[in-house]
Design a protein around this motif. Structure first.
Motif, PDB file in Angstrom:
ATOM      1  N   MET A   1       0.846  -1.198   0.000  1.00 61.56           N
ATOM      2  CA  MET A   1       0.000   0.000   0.000  1.00 61.56           C
ATOM      3  C   MET A   1       0.884   1.251   0.000  1.00 61.56           C
ATOM      4  N   THR A   2       0.592   2.171  -0.901  1.00 64.51           N
ATOM      5  CA  THR A   2       1.398   3.369  -1.035  1.00 64.51           C
ATOM      6  C   THR A   2       1.045   4.391   0.043  1.00 64.51           C
ATOM      7  N   ILE A   3       1.885   5.434   0.108  1.00 67.12           N
ATOM      8  CA  ILE A   3       1.663   6.486   1.099  1.00 67.12           C
ATOM      9  C   ILE A   3       0.380   7.269   0.796  1.00 67.12           C
ATOM     10  N   PHE A   8      -5.100   8.738   2.174  1.00 70.63           N
ATOM     11  CA  PHE A   8      -6.513   8.765   1.792  1.00 70.63           C
ATOM     12  C   PHE A   8      -7.380   8.100   2.851  1.00 70.63           C
ATOM     13  N   TYR A   9      -6.996   6.919   3.295  1.00 77.58           N
ATOM     14  CA  TYR A   9      -7.777   6.216   4.311  1.00 77.58           C
ATOM     15  C   TYR A   9      -7.783   6.981   5.632  1.00 77.58           C
ATOM     16  N   LEU A  10      -6.688   7.656   5.949  1.00 75.39           N
ATOM     17  CA  LEU A  10      -6.638   8.454   7.174  1.00 75.39           C
ATOM     18  C   LEU A  10      -7.622   9.620   7.101  1.00 75.39           C
ATOM     19  N   PHE A  11      -7.568  10.370   6.000  1.00 75.66           N
ATOM     20  CA  PHE A  11      -8.488  11.495   5.833  1.00 75.66           C
ATOM     21  C   PHE A  11      -9.940  11.017   5.784  1.00 75.66           C
ATOM     22  N   ALA A  12     -10.179   9.911   5.078  1.00 76.42           N
ATOM     23  CA  ALA A  12     -11.545   9.401   4.928  1.00 76.42           C
ATOM     24  C   ALA A  12     -12.121   8.943   6.272  1.00 76.42           C
ATOM     25  N   CYS A  13     -11.331   8.240   7.064  1.00 77.88           N
ATOM     26  CA  CYS A  13     -11.818   7.757   8.364  1.00 77.88           C
ATOM     27  C   CYS A  13     -12.097   8.920   9.309  1.00 77.88           C
ATOM     28  N   ILE A  14     -11.204   9.913   9.315  1.00 80.77           N
ATOM     29  CA  ILE A  14     -11.432  11.072  10.184  1.00 80.77           C
ATOM     30  C   ILE A  14     -12.657  11.853   9.731  1.00 80.77           C
ATOM     31  N   LEU A  33     -17.622  22.266  15.840  1.00 86.22           N
ATOM     32  CA  LEU A  33     -16.176  22.033  15.800  1.00 86.22           C
ATOM     33  C   LEU A  33     -15.845  20.733  15.063  1.00 86.22           C
ATOM     34  N   PHE A  34     -16.653  19.693  15.273  1.00 86.20           N
ATOM     35  CA  PHE A  34     -16.453  18.456  14.512  1.00 86.20           C
ATOM     36  C   PHE A  34     -16.741  18.673  13.027  1.00 86.20           C
ATOM     37  N   LEU A  35     -17.694  19.559  12.709  1.00 81.50           N
ATOM     38  CA  LEU A  35     -17.967  19.884  11.310  1.00 81.50           C
ATOM     39  C   LEU A  35     -16.767  20.564  10.665  1.00 81.50           C
ATOM     40  N   ILE A  36     -16.111  21.452  11.399  1.00 82.67           N
ATOM     41  CA  ILE A  36     -14.904  22.099  10.891  1.00 82.67           C
ATOM     42  C   ILE A  36     -13.803  21.065  10.647  1.00 82.67           C
ATOM     43  N   LEU A  37     -13.671  20.100  11.557  1.00 79.48           N
ATOM     44  CA  LEU A  37     -12.685  19.041  11.364  1.00 79.48           C
ATOM     45  C   LEU A  37     -13.007  18.218  10.118  1.00 79.48           C
ATOM     46  N   ALA A  38     -14.295  17.950   9.877  1.00 82.16           N
ATOM     47  CA  ALA A  38     -14.683  17.211   8.674  1.00 82.16           C
ATOM     48  C   ALA A  38     -14.358  18.008   7.416  1.00 82.16           C
ATOM     49  N   PHE A  39     -14.539  19.329   7.458  1.00 79.46           N
ATOM     50  CA  PHE A  39     -14.211  20.165   6.312  1.00 79.46           C
ATOM     51  C   PHE A  39     -12.709  20.129   6.016  1.00 79.46           C
ATOM     52  N   PHE A  40     -11.890  20.191   7.045  1.00 81.54           N
ATOM     53  CA  PHE A  40     -10.440  20.170   6.839  1.00 81.54           C
ATOM     54  C   PHE A  40      -9.995  18.857   6.201  1.00 81.54           C
ATOM     55  N   ASN A  41     -10.536  17.757   6.675  1.00 82.95           N
ATOM     56  CA  ASN A  41     -10.149  16.468   6.105  1.00 82.95           C
ATOM     57  C   ASN A  41     -10.701  16.282   4.697  1.00 82.95           C
ATOM     58  N   SER A  42     -11.875  16.847   4.416  1.00 80.28           N
ATOM     59  CA  SER A  42     -12.385  16.813   3.041  1.00 80.28           C
ATOM     60  C   SER A  42     -11.493  17.619   2.112  1.00 80.28           C
ATOM     61  N   ALA A  43     -10.957  18.729   2.627  1.00 84.58           N
ATOM     62  CA  ALA A  43     -10.006  19.501   1.836  1.00 84.58           C
ATOM     63  C   ALA A  43      -8.746  18.678   1.539  1.00 84.58           C
ATOM     64  N   GLY A  44      -8.325  17.890   2.509  1.00 84.51           N
ATOM     65  CA  GLY A  44      -7.189  17.002   2.263  1.00 84.51           C
ATOM     66  C   GLY A  44      -7.485  15.974   1.189  1.00 84.51           C
TER      67      GLY A  44
END
Length: 204
Positions: A1-3, A8-14, A33-44
């Motif tokens: 599995m590549t980096i 991707f799996y890290l951002f998707a799970c978060i 605040l959890f919504l903001i965290l979801a937005f940041f990971n979606s940006a990733g």
């Protein structure tokens, strides 16, 4: 599995975990605040797809404006959650009926869903060539040509939501003083400034 796959799996799970916490958290401030965290990971996730413009727009617009507006409205409303929990059982049958109707509609849509074998080819043909145009140019061409009506509809919905938030924060509440804008604007220097002569040893 590549980096890239691990990231991707890290951002998707978060993102999924944050989305679950948005609807399951009892404190509305924590939900935002959890919504903001979801937005940041979606940006990733957008960055991993090569859509850096969408990633920056998601952070600047949604995190910097929409989520902050949600947080501001939630903290300004001062909702009495004790009263809301007391009336939960009263509205439970109606809410359950609406949820059941939505579930049936979703099942009907999924049941009648058909996949065209050449759908992927058609979708790829409509998109501009990424080698000829930039990411921002391609998004602008698609958004303002093929999806102009949905884009304008989304803007109207956001405008209505903004007006609703303003109306909710400006409602009359007991014990809260309201500013009279016309009286403040029409003040002169004589009415706005008052000189008090304080004697020595006296308080204000």
């Amino acid at each position: 599995m590549t980096i890239s796959a691990l990231v991707f799996y890290l951002f998707a799970c978060i993102t999924v975990g944050s989305a679950v916490m948005v609807i399951s958290s009892r404190n509305p401030v924590h939900s935002v605040l959890f919504l903001i965290l979801a937005f940041f990971n979606s940006a990733g996730l957008f960055l991993l797809l090569g859509a850096e413009f969408l990633s920056m727009i998601l952070v600047i617009v949604y995190v910097g404006a929409v989520a902050v507006l949600f947080l501001f409205v939630v903290m300004m409303l001062d909702v009495n959650f004790t009263e809301l929990r007391q009336g939960f059982l009263q509205y439970l049958p109606v809410g359950g009926l609406i949820g059941l109707i939505l579930l049936v509609e979703l099942l009907l849509v999924l049941g009648s869903w058909t996949v065209i074998p050449d759908a992927a080819t058609f979708a790829a043909a409509r998109a501009p060539d990424i080698a000829a145009v930039s990411n921002t140019d391609a998004i602008g061409r698609i958004m303002y040509t093929q999806y102009l009506l949905p884009f304008q509809t989304a803007g109207a919905i956001l405008l209505v939501a903004m007006i609703g938030a303003i109306v909710l924060t400006l409602r009359h509440r007991p014990g809260v003083k309201r500013q009279v804008i016309s009286a403040q604007v029409s003040r002169t220097m004589k009415t706005a400034v008052e000189v008090k002569k304080v004697q020595p040893g006296q308080g204000i």
